[in-house]
Scaffold this motif. Sequence first.
Motif, PDB file in Angstrom:
ATOM      1  N   GLU A 103      31.065  26.214   0.694  1.00  0.00           N
ATOM      2  CA  GLU A 103      32.035  27.173   0.169  1.00  0.00           C
ATOM      3  C   GLU A 103      32.941  26.378  -1.017  1.00  0.00           C
ATOM      4  O   GLU A 103      33.592  27.275  -1.831  1.00  0.00           O
ATOM      5  N   ILE A 104      32.854  25.308  -1.073  1.00  0.00           N
ATOM      6  CA  ILE A 104      33.830  24.450  -2.061  1.00  0.00           C
ATOM      7  C   ILE A 104      33.047  24.274  -3.185  1.00  0.00           C
ATOM      8  O   ILE A 104      31.888  24.054  -3.416  1.00  0.00           O
ATOM      9  N   ASP A 105      33.564  24.585  -4.487  1.00  0.00           N
ATOM     10  CA  ASP A 105      32.914  24.170  -5.707  1.00  0.00           C
ATOM     11  C   ASP A 105      33.133  22.667  -6.223  1.00  0.00           C
ATOM     12  O   ASP A 105      34.172  22.418  -6.621  1.00  0.00           O
ATOM     13  N   ARG A 106      32.153  22.300  -5.983  1.00  0.00           N
ATOM     14  CA  ARG A 106      31.985  20.767  -6.204  1.00  0.00           C
ATOM     15  C   ARG A 106      32.347  20.554  -7.986  1.00  0.00           C
ATOM     16  O   ARG A 106      33.277  19.453  -8.004  1.00  0.00           O
ATOM     17  N   GLN A 107      32.104  21.468  -8.767  1.00  0.00           N
ATOM     18  CA  GLN A 107      32.520  21.108 -10.242  1.00  0.00           C
ATOM     19  C   GLN A 107      33.941  21.112 -10.380  1.00  0.00           C
ATOM     20  O   GLN A 107      34.687  20.429 -10.952  1.00  0.00           O
ATOM     21  N   LEU A 108      34.695  22.005  -9.748  1.00  0.00           N
ATOM     22  CA  LEU A 108      36.160  22.127  -9.623  1.00  0.00           C
ATOM     23  C   LEU A 108      36.746  20.894  -9.262  1.00  0.00           C
ATOM     24  O   LEU A 108      37.583  20.650  -9.736  1.00  0.00           O
TER      25      LEU A 108
ATOM     26  N   LEU B 130      35.246  17.766  -9.014  1.00  0.00           N
ATOM     27  CA  LEU B 130      35.292  16.706 -10.050  1.00  0.00           C
ATOM     28  C   LEU B 130      36.135  16.778 -11.109  1.00  0.00           C
ATOM     29  O   LEU B 130      36.735  15.957 -11.650  1.00  0.00           O
ATOM     30  N   ASP B 131      36.221  18.168 -11.948  1.00  0.00           N
ATOM     31  CA  ASP B 131      37.062  18.614 -12.939  1.00  0.00           C
ATOM     32  C   ASP B 131      38.547  17.891 -12.447  1.00  0.00           C
ATOM     33  O   ASP B 131      39.127  17.413 -13.391  1.00  0.00           O
TER      34      ASP B 131
ATOM     35  N   ALA C 270      35.408  10.209 -10.437  1.00  0.00           N
ATOM     36  CA  ALA C 270      34.386  10.506  -9.500  1.00  0.00           C
ATOM     37  C   ALA C 270      33.178  11.090  -9.948  1.00  0.00           C
ATOM     38  O   ALA C 270      33.368  11.771 -11.069  1.00  0.00           O
ATOM     39  N   VAL C 271      32.190  10.979  -9.372  1.00  0.00           N
ATOM     40  CA  VAL C 271      30.926  11.698  -9.930  1.00  0.00           C
ATOM     41  C   VAL C 271      30.022  12.084  -8.815  1.00  0.00           C
ATOM     42  O   VAL C 271      30.068  12.011  -7.577  1.00  0.00           O
ATOM     43  N   PHE C 272      29.046  12.962  -9.305  1.00  0.00           N
ATOM     44  CA  PHE C 272      27.898  13.514  -8.344  1.00  0.00           C
ATOM     45  C   PHE C 272      26.799  12.276  -8.370  1.00  0.00           C
ATOM     46  O   PHE C 272      26.913  11.258  -8.965  1.00  0.00           O
ATOM     47  N   HIS C 273      25.850  12.635  -7.726  1.00  0.00           N
ATOM     48  CA  HIS C 273      24.539  11.561  -7.736  1.00  0.00           C
ATOM     49  C   HIS C 273      23.295  12.035  -8.371  1.00  0.00           C
ATOM     50  O   HIS C 273      23.285  12.892  -9.237  1.00  0.00           O
ATOM     51  N   TYR C 274      22.127  11.826  -7.428  1.00  0.00           N
ATOM     52  CA  TYR C 274      20.922  12.245  -8.347  1.00  0.00           C
ATOM     53  C   TYR C 274      20.755  13.463  -8.203  1.00  0.00           C
ATOM     54  O   TYR C 274      21.173  14.622  -7.458  1.00  0.00           O
ATOM     55  N   VAL C 275      19.955  13.943  -9.414  1.00  0.00           N
ATOM     56  CA  VAL C 275      19.484  15.294  -9.483  1.00  0.00           C
ATOM     57  C   VAL C 275      18.020  15.171  -8.810  1.00  0.00           C
ATOM     58  O   VAL C 275      17.281  14.364  -9.285  1.00  0.00           O
TER      59      VAL C 275
ATOM     60  N   GLU D 177      44.788  11.437  -1.415  1.00  0.00           N
ATOM     61  CA  GLU D 177      45.475  12.556  -1.640  1.00  0.00           C
ATOM     62  C   GLU D 177      45.237  13.742  -2.413  1.00  0.00           C
ATOM     63  O   GLU D 177      45.241  15.057  -2.468  1.00  0.00           O
ATOM     64  N   THR D 178      44.718  13.267  -3.620  1.00  0.00           N
ATOM     65  CA  THR D 178      44.378  14.294  -4.770  1.00  0.00           C
ATOM     66  C   THR D 178      43.033  14.972  -4.537  1.00  0.00           C
ATOM     67  O   THR D 178      42.752  16.242  -4.635  1.00  0.00           O
ATOM     68  N   LEU D 179      42.086  14.292  -3.725  1.00  0.00           N
ATOM     69  CA  LEU D 179      40.876  15.013  -3.219  1.00  0.00           C
ATOM     70  C   LEU D 179      41.464  15.960  -2.136  1.00  0.00           C
ATOM     71  O   LEU D 179      40.680  16.967  -2.034  1.00  0.00           O
ATOM     72  N   THR D 180      42.254  15.670  -1.341  1.00  0.00           N
ATOM     73  CA  THR D 180      42.800  16.647  -0.126  1.00  0.00           C
ATOM     74  C   THR D 180      43.384  17.834  -0.782  1.00  0.00           C
ATOM     75  O   THR D 180      42.997  19.216  -0.296  1.00  0.00           O
ATOM     76  N   ALA D 181      44.244  17.695  -1.860  1.00  0.00           N
ATOM     77  CA  ALA D 181      44.939  18.954  -2.416  1.00  0.00           C
ATOM     78  C   ALA D 181      43.830  19.690  -3.017  1.00  0.00           C
ATOM     79  O   ALA D 181      44.038  21.052  -3.080  1.00  0.00           O
TER      80      ALA D 181
END
Length: 380
Positions: A303-308, A310-311, A320-325, A372-376
Motif C-alpha cells: 500500500e506504500i507508494d514507492r515513488q513518494l 524515493l522522492d 536511494a534507487v529502485f532496481h531492474y525493470v 530515520e528518514t525512511l521510517t518517517a
Amino acid sequence: MTAEYIPFNRPYSTGKEMVYAAETQRNYHLSGDGPFTKRCHRWIEEHTGCAKALLTHSCTSALDMAALLLDFERGDEVIMPSYTFVSTANAFVLRNAVPVFVDIREDTLNLDERLIEEAITTRTRAIVPVHYAGVSCEMDSIIAIARRHGLRIVEDAAQGIMAGYKNRALGSIGDLGSFSFHETKNIISGEGGSLLVRDAEFAQRAEILREKGTDRGRFFRGEVDKYTWQDVGSSFLPNEVTAAFLWAQLEEAQRITSERLAIWRRYHETLQPLEQQGLLRRPIVPTDCQHNGHMYYVLLAPEIDRQLVLDGLKQNGIGAVFHYVPLHSSPAGQRYGRAHGELALTTSLSQRLVRLPVWFGLSESQQQRVCETLTALVKR
C-alpha cells in the motif's frame, strides 16, 4: 543548514590503485595480460577454486564469452530470471538463443528453482542462475535439474565476489561463471569483469576466444612457435592499468567485504521494527548462503507508494534507487524472449523494492539518518 548529501554509491579506493597503475608504465606493459592481470587470475582461481579465471572488459563480456563457448544454434533456449540486468539475456540473444524467463522466489528474489523443470523444452540448452544481491540461488537443486536434462549452468555472479553457497564460491559452481568489477560492485576496477571456468574442457578454448580467436597465449608460453587464427573470438581482455587497479582491490577484498557486511547488519538491525510493524520487509538470507554485503534493499508494503518514498529520500539528500525493470516486460524482452507463466512475483516485488546506500566508508551516523528518514516516510 543543508544536510550533507549521502550518495547511493561512492567508489572506494585502497590508496594503492594509482601506485600500481604507475607501475604498469614502468613495466612498459599497458596492454592486456601483463603481470597484474596474471596476479588477478591467480587470486580468483585460488579464492574460488575454478580451473581458470580470465579478466574481461566487463561482466557483460564474460557472459558473451560463456555464450560463445556453448555453441548455440538458432532457437536454442536458455532459462533465466526476468529480474536481472539486460546483459544476462543479451549475451545469449546475440548468439541466436531465446531467453525463457522464469519467476523468482519471494524470499531471495532469485530464480525459483521449483519452476525450472516445467520450463524445459527440447530446445533448452542452459540455465542461468543470477545470484541477486550476492545471495546464492539454490544451487544443489539447479545442478540436479541440469544433470537430469543434460543442461549447462552459467552463473551470473556479477554481484557475487566473496560470497558462497555451502562454502563454495559463487561463480565457480556451474560450468561457467562471471564476476563484475563495475564501480558499483564490492571489488572494483571502474569497468571490468572475469569469466570463471570450472572444467578444464572449456579452459583452452576460452583463452582462444578472448584473444580474438588466436592461440596467442600458448605462443607466449612457448607451447607453439607462432600463433594463428584458431576459432571465432574477439578482444575481451582489459588493459593492464585496469588490472593494476583491480589488484589493489583484491588485496583488500576481505577487509572491504567485512566493512560492507557490518553496514548491512546495521541496516538490518535498525530496520527490524519497521518489518515488525508490517511497513516493509528486510532481505532474507538462507542459512546455506554466505553473502557479501553487496546490497541492502527493502520491500515496501504494497500500500506504500514507492515513488513518494524515493522522492522523499532524494529531497532529504539521500541517494536511494529502485532496481531492474523486469526483462519480460521490456520491448526487447518480448521481442527476443518469452515468459514462462505469469511471473507475478517478479512484477510485484520489482515494484516495491528500494535500495539504500551501501559503500565502504558509510558512517553509522549517515546510516542512522537514512533509517530515520525512511521510517518517517513509510509511516507517513
